[in-house]
Motif scaffolding. Structure first.
Motif: not given
Length: 144
Positions: A37-63
């Motif tokens: 899951w890649k971050l696209i918005e935080i607190n109602g505002q689209p994210i504005q990255l200085k370095n778009p290659k470093n888009n925050p993300y996370f993944k959940l591992n059920m194992t």
């Protein structure tokens, strides 16, 4: 009369099949695990990255009930708890690397949103992490 009975029987089977398919689709759409899951918005505002290659993300591992990801330039991970049937989630304080980076403010807000979230909602390929019934803390798009 027998013809009418057959039509009613066929119609009943079709309705049952449609209901079962809809329930399965709903359940699968609530399954946010094993996906990135890649971050696209935080607190109602689209994210504005200085370095778009470093888009925050996370993944959940059920194992092992662990989350992992990247907050922008720092990796992060920890444990989580989830109740998919009622769409509740809790990210536990985890670990993170501590490098300085351009988007440190977004990184801090991203981490804060994860730790504050107590429920989630899914609409198509968009995941919202929420706190109580307030506006979403953060929104994410499914990384494909």
């Amino acid at each position: 009369m027998k013809k009418l009975h057959n039509y009613v029987l066929i119609l009943s089977v079709l309705i049952l099949a449609i209901c079962c398919t809809a329930k399965t689709a709903d359940k699968n759409s609530n399954d946010i695990t094993g996906k990135t899951w890649k971050l696209i918005e935080i607190n109602g505002q689209p994210i504005q990255l200085k370095n778009p290659k470093n888009n925050p993300y996370f993944k959940l591992n059920m194992t092992d009930m662990r989350y992992e990801g990247n907050a922008g330039c720092n990796g992060l991970g920890g444990t989580f708890e989830i109740k998919q049937d009622i769409m509740r989630i809790k990210f536990n304080q985890g670990i993170s690397t501590m490098m300085a980076c351009d988007d440190l403010e977004i990184e801090q807000r991203f981490t804060k949103a994860l730790l504050a979230a107590d429920n989630y909602s899914v609409s198509g390929k968009i995941l919202s992490l929420n706190k109580a019934k307030m506006a979403p803390l953060a929104k994410f798009s499914l990384q494909e």
